[in-house]
Design an enzyme around this catalytic site. Structure first.
Site, short mmCIF file in Angstrom:
data_model
loop_
_atom_site.label_atom_id
_atom_site.label_comp_id
_atom_site.label_asym_id
_atom_site.label_seq_id
_atom_site.Cartn_x
_atom_site.Cartn_y
_atom_site.Cartn_z
N HIS A 1 -10.07 -4.87 -3.51
CA HIS A 1 -8.92 -5.25 -2.86
C HIS A 1 -9.09 -5.43 -0.93
O HIS A 1 -9.80 -5.54 -0.52
CB HIS A 1 -8.01 -4.36 -2.80
N ASP B 1 0.72 -1.25 0.27
CA ASP B 1 0.16 0.33 -0.19
C ASP B 1 0.98 1.43 -0.07
O ASP B 1 1.49 1.39 0.91
CB ASP B 1 -0.74 -0.55 1.25
N SER C 1 -12.10 3.04 -0.90
CA SER C 1 -12.19 4.52 -1.98
C SER C 1 -11.58 3.24 -3.61
O SER C 1 -11.40 4.66 -4.28
CB SER C 1 -10.58 5.01 -1.34
P1 5GP Z 1 -9.86 1.17 0.55
O1 5GP Z 1 -9.97 2.84 1.00
O2 5GP Z 1 -10.22 1.15 -0.65
O3 5GP Z 1 -10.54 0.18 1.28
O4 5GP Z 1 -7.90 1.50 0.09
C1 5GP Z 1 -7.32 1.39 -1.34
C2 5GP Z 1 -5.66 1.71 -0.75
O5 5GP Z 1 -5.51 1.54 -1.88
C3 5GP Z 1 -5.57 2.72 0.89
O6 5GP Z 1 -5.20 1.50 1.77
C4 5GP Z 1 -4.75 3.34 -0.48
O7 5GP Z 1 -4.01 4.30 0.73
C5 5GP Z 1 -4.27 2.73 -1.93
N1 5GP Z 1 -3.74 3.17 -2.70
C6 5GP Z 1 -4.26 3.61 -3.20
N2 5GP Z 1 -4.04 4.29 -4.50
C7 5GP Z 1 -2.77 3.34 -4.24
C8 5GP Z 1 -1.47 3.79 -5.73
O8 5GP Z 1 -1.92 4.28 -6.14
N3 5GP Z 1 -0.76 2.79 -5.42
C9 5GP Z 1 -0.48 1.91 -4.22
N4 5GP Z 1 0.16 1.16 -4.05
N5 5GP Z 1 -1.50 1.87 -3.36
C10 5GP Z 1 -2.97 3.02 -3.07
#
Ligand code: 5GP
Ligand code: ZN
Length: 115
Positions: A101, A31, A96
């Site tokens: 994932h 992440d 987000s």
């Molecule tokens: P969610 O909030 O959707 O459960 O998690 C999305 C995750 O993706 C977050 O923890 C955020 O830090 C990670 N994330 C968002 N954009 C990117 C990216 O471009 N690269 C990586 N490695 N992680 C990302």
């Protein structure tokens, strides 16, 4: 591949990520903003918007993501102490990025209930 999906772009290697695991169906990468000492995202290579968008056709793929998380946890040496796996779904779930994932979080104690 969804054109505007950031995780599809990572799968296509169009934007960089620190890859932790890869096979034919699944990709895992660290992440960008880790919330724990170990914070890896395990995703299906095929675009799937969220768990809410899954169908019975995704049963095997979902299993592959969970097994990849378990194998990675063992590989990263955190399986014995334990880890947290999280799938955020939709607005109330705090999702987000709209490509399913599995968060693999480890290296510290994780509280319950989650925030
Ligand atoms: P969610 O909030 O959707 O459960 O998690 C999305 C995750 O993706 C977050 O923890 C955020 O830090 C990670 N994330 C968002 N954009 C990117 C990216 O471009 N690269 C990586 N490695 N992680 C990302
Ligand atoms: Zn996608």
């Amino acid at each position: 591949m969804e054109e505007h999906c950031i995780f599809c772009k990572i799968v296509a290697k169009k934007i960089p990520a620190k890859i932790a695991y890869e096979d034919e169906h699944v990709l895992a990468f660290h992440d960008l903003h880790p919330q724990s000492p170990v914070h890896v995202l395990v995703i299906p290579k095929e675009h799937l918007t969220s768990l809410a968008h899954s169908t019975d056709a995704h049963i095997e793929l979902l299993g592959r993501c969970l097994r990849a998380a378990a194998k990675l946890a063992a590989e990263l040496g955190v399986a014995e102490k334990g880890y947290r796996t999280v799938i955020n779904t939709g607005n109330d779930g705090g999702q987000s990025v709209h490509h399913l994932h599995v968060h693999l979080l480890a290296g510290r104690q994780h509280g319950w209930p989650p925030g």
